[in-house]
Structures are given as structure tokens and as C-alpha cells.
Design an enzyme around this catalytic site. Structure first.
Site, short mmCIF file in Angstrom:
data_model
loop_
_atom_site.label_atom_id
_atom_site.label_comp_id
_atom_site.label_asym_id
_atom_site.label_seq_id
_atom_site.Cartn_x
_atom_site.Cartn_y
_atom_site.Cartn_z
CE1 TYR A 166 39.41 68.08 10.63
CE2 TYR A 166 37.34 67.39 11.62
CZ TYR A 166 38.67 67.16 11.37
OH TYR A 166 39.27 66.04 11.86
CE LYS B 70 54.34 72.18 5.75
NZ LYS B 70 55.50 71.35 6.14
CG ASP C 70 41.59 64.74 13.64
OD1 ASP C 70 41.09 64.20 14.65
OD2 ASP C 70 41.63 64.19 12.53
CG ASP D 74 43.99 60.27 17.12
OD1 ASP D 74 43.23 60.85 17.92
OD2 ASP D 74 43.63 59.35 16.36
C1 IPM Z 1 38.05 63.64 16.84
C2 IPM Z 1 37.50 62.75 15.76
C3 IPM Z 1 36.52 63.54 14.91
C4 IPM Z 1 37.30 64.65 14.25
C5 IPM Z 1 35.74 62.71 13.88
C6 IPM Z 1 34.99 61.58 14.54
C7 IPM Z 1 34.79 63.57 13.08
O1 IPM Z 1 38.54 62.21 15.00
O2 IPM Z 1 37.25 64.16 17.64
O3 IPM Z 1 39.26 63.85 16.86
O4 IPM Z 1 37.91 64.45 13.18
O5 IPM Z 1 37.31 65.75 14.78
MG MG Z 2 40.49 62.64 15.73
#
Ligand code: IPM
Ligand code: MG
Length: 356
Positions: free
Chosen positions: A135, A190, A246, A250
Site C-alpha cells: 500500500y 505467503k 484488506d 471483507d
Molecule cells: C478498507 C478500504 C480502504 C483500503 C480503501 C478505501 C483505501 O478498502 O479500509 O478496507 O483499501 O484500506
Molecule cells: Mg477494504
């Protein structure tokens, strides 16, 4: 105690309003100051993270953040896009430890896309490193490929890297969190392919020496993705890097059926933190009064616990949320036949009422 309130874009302002309402009924006077961020920051000051907003965030003891992002701003150059606001806050304030709980409330077992027996009672905590990895790694950019089979062609590139102190500090956070829960930690990497994550694995293994009461295991990220949907309850605490975290967070959020329920905390070394719902800005339903404010209200509870040292108040808020679910109140995202559909405001009011 000073709280910076950053509502942001989309449904951000509506859901933040509910959390502020809840904070204001706890019987304590918190100092709160609001500033624009994301697309709203760009609209007001020409930048997603205006100087005044960053200054306020620095001064405050904690930050309550709504969400950023709107189609309107998708055509802006990357540096001016709403997402840069949250990335900039994380980096500038050194918020390296991201805590993302995925909890399935028994009343919502039917909302998950997975079979109830796979997810009922789910309670896992993902700890994502938040200020390093691909990132933020330099160098990055677009250029003419300097070598390789496509030498001379246009290419995009990023850099995955982790320094030892970065891995150590997030490992300590993770082991300590595991000590307070089920005493099991899974480090996701990984290491079979990436140098960065072989190093990650070695350092986490070394830090483990200081936490003999915690059981540590290591899992490749592809397998972790599979295990999360196969047998998610086998996990207790997961620690991983920024990119993998990330993605996995999700997936974990969706196990519970409603990302509208999940809070998150991003902490620095002194437990100063930014608190935000795990869901996004949902511009398609913004302004309609139907968004679920519970993730933001639960984020405020995490803020009370971690940054403001008010565990009792945090428990009060969490209990109030459970109460309104037990009463059968549901926003559209978690609505099922036989329950009562309510809007954003009504849900906020119900939590306020359930507080006493
Ligand atoms: C999260 C989001 C962010 C990330 C984006 C909005 C930059 O997906 O907080 O998970 O990738 O970290
Ligand atoms: Mg995210």
C-alpha cells in the site's frame, strides 16, 4: 476528551449523526468538533484531507470517521480522490494496527449466505497491519519497463516491503489481543512465494517466544481465504499484512451477512485511534434515511473502550445494540420477514432508548 468527527461522503453523515446521538446520551460531556473529509473535503477545500481536518485529527484523543467515496470524484487524479483521505490519516497518525472484529449476532444468523451451522456464534478478530506493505511501499509508479521480457513496454509497479520493527509491533498487538480472547493466533502470509512474507513469518515466530500462553499457527493467504468460508469458527485472532488483511477482512465481514453491522478500530502505539464502520459510503442509498447506523454506533463503542478508557460505557452501548436486535428492529440490509423494518434515524433512536 476531544473527539474529531469526520462524517465524509455518501451515507457517512447520516450514520455518524446516530453515533453522536448515542455518545451524547451517555451522561458525559465529550468535546466534539466536526470537519470535512474525502469528497466533502475536496468540495470544501480542494483536497480530500484538508489541512484543518488533519490538524483536528492530530489534536483529538480519538476520531470517529464515517466513510469516504462518491462516483462524482472517480475521475479526479489519484492524489485527490476521496480514498486518499483515509490512507493519509492512517499514515500521518501512524495508525498501524487495524482491528476488524467479525461477530455474528444470533438474531442475524439467517442473514449470512453461509449455512447457519457454519457461522452461528462466529466471533473472530482480524488484525491488519495498516501503514506498510505494498500500500505504501516505494518505489511505485508507471514507467517504461527497464528490463525483463517486456523491456521498453509501459508498466505499472508497486513495492511490497516490511521492516522488522513494523512486523514486531503488529505481532505484539496481535498476541496481546489473543491473550484477552481465546489465546489462539493465526498469522497469514505467503511465505511460499514472497520474501517479504517469509520474513514476516520468521519475525512473528520470534515474537511468539514472549507469549508462550498463546497458540500460534501460520497459514498461507490462499488457504486462509478458503478456511474462512469452509470453517470460519476455527479462527480466533488472525494477524496479517495490509494487502491480505484488506481482502480477508471483507470476506470475514460477509460471513456475518451484514457488513452494516461491523465496526473497526485503527490504533497507534498509544491507543489513540480512528474508528469507522467496515462498510463503505454506499452513495446509491445516501440521503434516503435507510442506511444501517449500527456499525458506526459499535465503532463508537470501540472508541470508548480503546481510546477513551471507558469500558463500562462501551459495554452499555453494545448491550443496547443487542437489545434493539432482540426487539426485532432491522434496517433494510438486515431485514427478514417477521421483523420490523426501520430507518436510520429510528434505529439510532431505538439504541438511545435501549441505553437506560
Ligand atoms: C478498507 C478500504 C480502504 C483500503 C480503501 C478505501 C483505501 O478498502 O479500509 O478496507 O483499501 O484500506
Ligand atoms: Mg477494504
Amino acid at each position: 476528551m476531544k473527539i474529531a468527527i469526520l462524517p465524509g461522503d455518501g451515507i457517512g453523515p447520516e450514520i455518524i449523526e446516530q453515533a453522536v446521538k448515542v455518545l451524547n446520551t451517555l451522561g458525559e460531556k465529550f468535546e466534539m468538533e466536526t470537519a470535512p473529509v474525502g469528497g466533502a473535503g475536496y468540495a470544501a477545500h480542494g483536497h480530500p484531507l484538508p489541512e484543518g481536518t488533519l490538524k483536528l485529527a492530530r489534536q483529538a484523543d480519538a476520531i470517529l470517521f464515517g466513510s469516504v467515496g462518491d462516483w462524482k470524484y472517480d475521475t479526479l487524479e489519484r492524489a485527490l480522490r476521496p480514498e486518499q483521505a483515509i490512507l493519509g490519516l492512517r499514515k500521518n497518525l501512524n495508525l498501524f494496527a487495524n482491528l476488524r472484529p467479525a461477530i455474528l449476532y444470533p438474531e442475524l444468523a439467517g442473514a449470512s449466505t453461509l449455512k447457519p451451522e457454519i457461522v452461528s456464534g462466529l466471533d473472530i478478530l482480524i488484525i491488519r497491519e495498516l501503514t506498510g506493505d505494498i500500500y505504501f511501499g516505494q518505489p511505485r509508479g508507471m514507467r517504461e519497463a527497464p528490463d525483463g521480457p517486456f523491456k521498453g513496454a509501459r508498466e505499472g509497479f508497486d513495492t511490497m516491503r516490511y521492516a522488522e520493527p513494523e512486523i514486531r509491533r503488529i505481532a505484539h498487538v496481535a498476541f496481546q489481543a489473543a491473550q484477552k480472547r481465546g489465546k489462539r493466533l493465526t498469522s497469514v502470509d505467503k511465505a511460499n512465494v514472497l520474501e517479504t512474507f517469509q520474513f514476516w513469518k520468521d519475525i512473528v515466530t520470534d515474537v511468539h517466544n514472549e507469549y508462550p500462553d498463546v497458540a500460534l499457527d501460520h497459514m498461507y493467504v490462499d488457504n486462509a481465504a478458503m478456511q474462512l468460508v469452509r470453517a470460519p469458527k476455527k479462527f480466533d485472532v488472525i494477524v496479517t499484512g495490509n494487502m491480505f488483511g484488506d481482502i480477508l477482512s471483507d470476506a470475514a465481514a460477509m460471513l456475518t451477512g451484514s457488513i452494516g453491522m461491523l465496526p473497526s478500530a485503527s490504533l497507534d502505539a498509544n491507543n489513540k485511534g480512528l474508528y469507522e464502520p467496515s462498510h463503505g459510503s454506499a452513495p446509491d442509498i445516501a440521503g434516503k434515511g435507510i442506511a444501517n447506523p449500527l456499525a458506526t454506533i459499535l465503532s463508537a463503542a470501540m472508541m470508548l473502550r480503546y481510546s477513551l478508557n471507558r469500558a463500562e460505557q462501551a459495554n452499555r452501548v453494545e448491550t443496547a445494540v443487542k437489545k434493539v436486535l432482540a426487539q426485532g428492529l432491522r434496517t433494510a440490509d438486515i431485514y427478514e420477514a417477521g421483523t420490523t423494518r426501520v430507518g436510520t434515524n429510528e434505529m439510532g433512536d431505538a439504541v438511545v432508548k435501549a441505553l437506560d
